[in-house]
Design a protein around this motif. Sequence first.
Motif, mmCIF file in Angstrom:
data_model
loop_
_atom_site.group_PDB
_atom_site.id
_atom_site.type_symbol
_atom_site.label_atom_id
_atom_site.label_comp_id
_atom_site.label_asym_id
_atom_site.label_seq_id
_atom_site.Cartn_x
_atom_site.Cartn_y
_atom_site.Cartn_z
ATOM 1 N N ASN A 287 38.158 39.840 41.475
ATOM 2 C CA ASN A 287 38.376 41.258 41.698
ATOM 3 C C ASN A 287 37.583 42.089 40.693
ATOM 4 O O ASN A 287 37.261 41.632 39.604
ATOM 5 C CB ASN A 287 39.871 41.586 41.572
ATOM 6 C CG ASN A 287 40.699 40.822 42.588
ATOM 7 O OD1 ASN A 287 40.731 41.157 43.757
ATOM 8 N ND2 ASN A 287 41.378 39.770 42.135
ATOM 9 N N ARG A 288 37.302 43.342 41.074
ATOM 10 C CA ARG A 288 36.633 44.297 40.197
ATOM 11 C C ARG A 288 37.653 45.368 39.813
ATOM 12 O O ARG A 288 38.190 46.061 40.683
ATOM 13 C CB ARG A 288 35.435 44.912 40.911
ATOM 14 C CG ARG A 288 34.318 43.904 41.200
ATOM 15 C CD ARG A 288 33.369 44.370 42.269
ATOM 16 N NE ARG A 288 34.043 44.551 43.553
ATOM 17 C CZ ARG A 288 34.377 43.569 44.373
ATOM 18 N NH1 ARG A 288 34.128 42.300 44.034
ATOM 19 N NH2 ARG A 288 34.981 43.821 45.516
ATOM 20 N N LEU A 289 37.879 45.512 38.517
ATOM 21 C CA LEU A 289 38.898 46.424 38.006
ATOM 22 C C LEU A 289 38.214 47.391 37.056
ATOM 23 O O LEU A 289 37.864 47.034 35.928
ATOM 24 C CB LEU A 289 39.988 45.618 37.295
ATOM 25 C CG LEU A 289 40.586 44.502 38.169
ATOM 26 C CD1 LEU A 289 40.611 43.174 37.435
ATOM 27 C CD2 LEU A 289 41.968 44.869 38.654
ATOM 28 N N HIS A 311 36.247 40.783 37.024
ATOM 29 C CA HIS A 311 35.394 41.625 36.195
ATOM 30 C C HIS A 311 36.157 42.917 35.926
ATOM 31 O O HIS A 311 36.378 43.709 36.848
ATOM 32 C CB HIS A 311 34.079 41.918 36.907
ATOM 33 C CG HIS A 311 33.065 42.608 36.034
ATOM 34 N ND1 HIS A 311 31.727 42.622 36.324
ATOM 35 C CD2 HIS A 311 33.189 43.305 34.878
ATOM 36 C CE1 HIS A 311 31.066 43.292 35.399
ATOM 37 N NE2 HIS A 311 31.947 43.724 34.511
ATOM 38 N N ALA A 312 36.561 43.119 34.674
ATOM 39 C CA ALA A 312 37.317 44.318 34.291
ATOM 40 C C ALA A 312 36.536 45.065 33.225
ATOM 41 O O ALA A 312 36.217 44.511 32.164
ATOM 42 C CB ALA A 312 38.698 43.933 33.766
ATOM 43 N N THR A 313 36.226 46.322 33.509
ATOM 44 C CA THR A 313 35.458 47.112 32.558
ATOM 45 C C THR A 313 35.849 48.572 32.654
ATOM 46 O O THR A 313 36.285 49.057 33.716
ATOM 47 C CB THR A 313 33.942 46.946 32.812
ATOM 48 O OG1 THR A 313 33.211 47.597 31.781
ATOM 49 C CG2 THR A 313 33.520 47.518 34.151
ATOM 50 N N ASN A 333 37.586 32.420 32.549
ATOM 51 C CA ASN A 333 36.330 32.716 33.249
ATOM 52 C C ASN A 333 36.245 34.158 33.748
ATOM 53 O O ASN A 333 35.630 34.431 34.775
ATOM 54 C CB ASN A 333 36.111 31.738 34.414
ATOM 55 C CG ASN A 333 36.037 30.301 33.952
ATOM 56 O OD1 ASN A 333 35.360 29.989 32.972
ATOM 57 N ND2 ASN A 333 36.751 29.413 34.627
ATOM 58 N N ASN A 334 36.879 35.070 33.040
ATOM 59 C CA ASN A 334 36.792 36.484 33.385
ATOM 60 C C ASN A 334 35.739 37.181 32.523
ATOM 61 O O ASN A 334 35.481 36.773 31.387
ATOM 62 C CB ASN A 334 38.140 37.172 33.153
ATOM 63 C CG ASN A 334 39.246 36.573 33.989
ATOM 64 O OD1 ASN A 334 39.332 36.813 35.178
ATOM 65 N ND2 ASN A 334 40.105 35.768 33.348
ATOM 66 N N THR A 335 35.158 38.242 33.041
ATOM 67 C CA THR A 335 34.331 39.137 32.246
ATOM 68 C C THR A 335 35.147 40.390 31.964
ATOM 69 O O THR A 335 35.480 41.145 32.881
ATOM 70 C CB THR A 335 33.032 39.496 32.986
ATOM 71 O OG1 THR A 335 32.276 38.302 33.215
ATOM 72 C CG2 THR A 335 32.196 40.470 32.170
ATOM 73 N N LEU A 336 35.511 40.579 30.702
ATOM 74 C CA LEU A 336 36.372 41.675 30.272
ATOM 75 C C LEU A 336 35.627 42.417 29.173
ATOM 76 O O LEU A 336 35.628 41.998 28.012
ATOM 77 C CB LEU A 336 37.706 41.129 29.755
ATOM 78 C CG LEU A 336 38.418 40.082 30.632
ATOM 79 C CD1 LEU A 336 39.610 39.484 29.898
ATOM 80 C CD2 LEU A 336 38.860 40.705 31.958
ATOM 81 N N GLN A 337 34.991 43.523 29.524
ATOM 82 C CA GLN A 337 34.120 44.178 28.552
ATOM 83 C C GLN A 337 34.252 45.695 28.594
ATOM 84 O O GLN A 337 34.425 46.285 29.672
ATOM 85 C CB GLN A 337 32.658 43.803 28.812
ATOM 86 C CG GLN A 337 32.349 42.329 28.534
ATOM 87 C CD GLN A 337 30.882 42.012 28.660
ATOM 88 O OE1 GLN A 337 30.214 42.429 29.588
ATOM 89 N NE2 GLN A 337 30.359 41.252 27.696
#
Length: 377
Positions: A287-289, A311-313, A333-337
Amino acid sequence: MHDAQLPAKPAPRKWNSLLKPLMVGFASLSLSAVALPATAGQWWSATPHVSIGSATINVRDKGARGNGSHNDTAAFQAAINALPDSGGTVVVPAGRYMIDARKSIRMRSHTRLKLKDGAELRVIPNGAAWHYAIRVWNVNNVTIVGGKITGERSRHRGSSGEWGMGISILGSKNVVVTNVHVSDFWGDGLYVGAKHGKRSDYVTINNVVSSHNRRQGLSITPASHVYVVNSTFKDTRGTLPQAGVDIEPQNEGKATNIRLENNTMTGNKGNGIELHNHISGITITRNRLTDNRGFGVLSVSGSYLDIKRNHATRNGLAGVGLTGKSHNASVRNNTLQYNSTNYMSPSKTGGGRARDIKITRSTYAITEANNTLSPKR
């Protein structure tokens, strides 16, 4: 309590108290492997088989005008009721059909409501705290396909309540909502839950846009096997919790086997996704958050969570937050930036873990692995 058995309004979230540990830093956590409940293989599908009858009725043949002024509720119900016991399809040509949500369009089993391109159901302004454009209650094998369903939040004649729903699915099985745009409701765009203790089961929400609703984009209360995929939940604001998706059965039952996949949650005044207790077997993946005022994903005592490859940004608080008695959760394995933008410039580089992930001391059995966070200052 009203017969819809909706939960009471949750208490306000105390974001400041959640934020302090986030910005101060985190103590070392003892992380353990997560044992998620066993499931019988892959139960989800974006295009599941639904048993719909072969008959077809055009809603215009039952008196619907679609001219933006005539009350077409009775014509819709007449078309649905005219289908044989085996069900069938009600076709809705292009036009704006005014609907009395206090009476609702009430779906029957083995029935499809098919809105053609340019077809819109628009709710007639009312002052009722409880109202529903479409009720899918105590039925099975139902699909709602296409078109727009628009609420009356800006023209609502009352000031109390938060239960004006677009599509309400209660105590029903094998339900699919696809290619629908639901917006501007006094309460939730979509609501999935139980009726008289009977949970909804096998509900698929695919390629749906739920926007600018007052309370939630989507609420999931007691239910099982709910698959939400390829959908967007955005710009929820007006009354708490104001989340994109809220899984919150409270004490009414359990929410189990819920999968949120390849969705976008953006611009919500609350959290992108909010999770509470009495839930298990929740998968949140790909999901894109973005640009939510609260967390990207917040668990308040949720359990058996698999949060992966999201992907949460640019969320106001952390990209992922696990608080309260949350337990048996995997965050990997999430991208949290570049989150925590309520307190830090969205474009400012650096910040590391405290900016992007929050796990409080009260949680347990949490696994973190291979998450990409903001670079450290």
